[in-house]
Design an enzyme around this catalytic site. Structure first.
Site, PDB file in Angstrom:
ATOM      1  N   SER A 246       0.854  -1.189   0.000  1.00 28.34           N
ATOM      2  CA  SER A 246       0.000   0.000   0.000  1.00 28.34           C
ATOM      3  C   SER A 246       0.888   1.236   0.000  1.00 28.34           C
ATOM      4  CB  SER A 246      -0.897   0.005   1.241  1.00 28.34           C
ATOM      5  OG  SER A 246      -0.117   0.357   2.362  1.00 28.34           O
ATOM      6  N   LYS A 247       0.247   2.387  -0.020  1.00 23.69           N
ATOM      7  CA  LYS A 247       0.980   3.663  -0.060  1.00 23.69           C
ATOM      8  C   LYS A 247       2.006   3.767   1.069  1.00 23.69           C
ATOM      9  CE  LYS A 247      -1.290   6.313  -3.251  1.00 23.69           C
ATOM     10  NZ  LYS A 247      -2.756   6.173  -3.276  1.00 23.69           N
ATOM     11  N   ARG A 248       1.698   3.110   2.196  1.00 24.33           N
ATOM     12  CA  ARG A 248       2.636   3.171   3.331  1.00 24.33           C
ATOM     13  C   ARG A 248       4.020   2.693   2.922  1.00 24.33           C
ATOM     14  NH1 ARG A 248       2.165  -0.563   6.846  1.00 24.33           N
ATOM     15  NH2 ARG A 248       0.629  -1.774   5.706  1.00 24.33           N
ATOM     16  N   GLY A 250       5.446   3.187   0.077  1.00 24.02           N
ATOM     17  CA  GLY A 250       6.062   4.012  -0.965  1.00 24.02           C
ATOM     18  C   GLY A 250       5.157   4.049  -2.181  1.00 24.02           C
TER      19      GLY A 250
END
Ligand code: GLU
Length: 482
Positions: A246-248, A250
């Site tokens: 996920s965006k966490r 990167g």
């Protein structure tokens, strides 16, 4: 008989093309190319609130950039609503689906009750057994109705997934799922089955998050007496912490990696290995070899880990081996985006000098961005000195004078070539009683702003004598005044 290989990639334009979606597209594409089949692109844009045309454009651009060109489509689900409604009605007329008049509030209340009693909730079939007269009465009242598929009460649905093997689901674990919402819009299941059928899709290759949808879709094919495609679900992609990517972790979109200077062929190669091991366990696999070797049976069902370090390594390998005719325009474009007009442009032999600089740096680049970043000094006089390098290599008080002397001698030497420049530097170091390394390191920072760069004398030749002497003097001056 379904003899022709036909696959589809079916993104929803509710976000950019995610690397997981790109991996799905790639496996579909490789499978189709390997088998001489067809890949259809379908845009699943029936969610009017979340789908955006500009996201469709971005998805198409990302696929094109990756080189994953489809053979048919794009087909837009939003243009096929009539077809979906007709299919839902057909199923209703055949007695395999029924109208459901339950309101969202009623359903919500039942769900809440089940949760309070810690019972798993599934639709309880209230409207399943409504007599036809009651249905007509409610319709006449103008009560909105969804259409639900009627799942058989007993038995199982079984399928042989090409990746996950045999999967069996008990019908008691499935609910009568909605096909058509009461506002007339299709659900995901209805659109997918109608399209896959009409497009004569032979193999459905998609993410493992869709495994639980498959039995419902198979029941629909059976109810429609239609041929069932073969299914292959692809393992999930996790971040290094083993959580779903996920965006966490990167960047997750293909576009973001493009902007970071990743080459499409490197990203394709990297994505291909997220779940598939080519024969011989090779890491760098040219696309033609992938097409030749690709086999869904060799795809692993274990989750794949997205390893950024590996992508960076792969990208540098691809840059190192990129033919000049691909690399040079990419670097020019990068420099121009960064607002750096190569100073060579003002000189004779401009193109040759530019090319020499690029070739000197090619094996050191991790991304195309490096050319306008860490390698900036090769293309403009306007570059900063890396503070770490300054601290390390300019700390000796003798450095300014040494660089000034080096500039003077290089300006005066007859032979400004690799051997000549090296001779001048070593003679000066010896004369002044310093190690050649001290002078080399100090000069490297002066010429490139960096503590790490290609061999100093190669750098000198690429920059040319005038630039070398003026940069050495400029560094010496900045140290004296600083
Ligand atoms: N639109 C779905 C998605 O983006 C794909 C559905 C499918 O492949 O069946 O996940």
């Amino acid at each position: 008989m379904m003899s022709e290989i036909r696959v589809r990639f079916a993104p929803s334009p509710t976000g950019y093309l995610h690397v997981g979606g790109a991996r799905t597209a790639l496996y579909n594409w490789l499978f189709a190319r390997h088998a001489g089949g067809v890949m259809v692109l379908r845009i699943e844009d029936t969610d009017v609130d979340r789908s955006k045309p500009e996201l469709t454009t971005a998805i198409l651009e990302s696929l094109e950039w990756l080189g994953l060109l489809w053979d048919e489509g794009p087909i837009y689900q939003s243009q096929r609503l009539d077809r979906y409604r007709a299919m839902a009605l057909n199923l209703e007329h055949a007695g395999r689906a029924y109208p459901c008049f339950c309101t969202p509030e009623e359903l919500q209340a039942k769900r809440a009750r089940a949760e309070a009693e810690r019972r798993p909730w599934k639709y309880d079939g209230t409207c399943r057994a409504l007599p036809e007269s009651e249905r007509q009465r409610l319709r006449a009242e103008g009560r909105p109705a969804a259409i639900r598929f009627q799942v058989p009460d007993s038995g199982q649905t079984t399928f042989d997934d090409l990746v996950f093997g045999r999967i069996e689901v008990d019908h008691r674990d499935l609910e009568d799922f909605v096909l058509l919402r009461s506002d007339g819009n299709p659900t995901y299941h209805l659109g997918v089955v109608a399209d896959d059928l009409d497009l004569r899709i032979s193999h459905v290759i998609r993410g493992a998050d869709h495994i639980s949808n498959t039995p419902k879709q198979i029941l629909m094919y059976q109810a429609l007496e239609a041929p069932i495609p073969v299914f292959a679900h692809l393992p999930l992609i996790l971040g290094p912490d083993k959580q779903r990517l996920s965006k966490r972790h990167g960047a997750t979109s293909v576009g973001a990696y493009r902007e970071q200077g990743v080459l499409p062929e490197a990203l394709v190669n990297f994505l291909a290995l997220l779940g598939w091991t080519p024969p011989g366990q090779k890491e760098i696999v040219p696309i033609e070899e992938m097409i030749c070797a690709f086999n869904l049976a060799a795809v692993s069902k274990s989750n794949a880990v997205f390893d950024l370090e590996k992508l960076a390594w792969m990208n540098s390998e691809y840059i190192r081996n990129l033919p000049a005719e691909r690399l040079l325009p990419l670097v020019k474009q990068e420099l121009s985006v960064a607002g750096l007009e190569p100073y060579f442009a003002a000189r004779d032999q401009a193109e040759e000098q530019f090319q020499q600089a690029v070739f000197l740096l090619q094996s050191r680049a991790r991304t195309i961005k490096d050319f306008a970043g860490a390698f900036r000094a090769f293309f403009t006089d306007d570059f900063p000195y890396d503070p770490e390098a300054v601290k390390k290599f300019w700390k000796d008080a003798a450095v300014p004078a040494l660089l000034g002397d080096l500039a003077a001698r290089l300006a005066a030497t007859e032979a400004f070539d690799l051997a000549g420049a090296e001779r001048v530097l070593r003679a000066l170091a010896e004369e002044k009683g310093v190690k050649a390394g001290v002078l080399i390191n100090a000069a490297r920072v002066a010429l490139t702003g960096q503590g790490v760069a290609p061999g100093l004398f190669d750098v000198m030749l690429v920059l040319g004598r005038d630039r070398v002497t003026s940069r050495l003097n400029r560094a010496a001056d900045s140290m004296k005044s600083g």
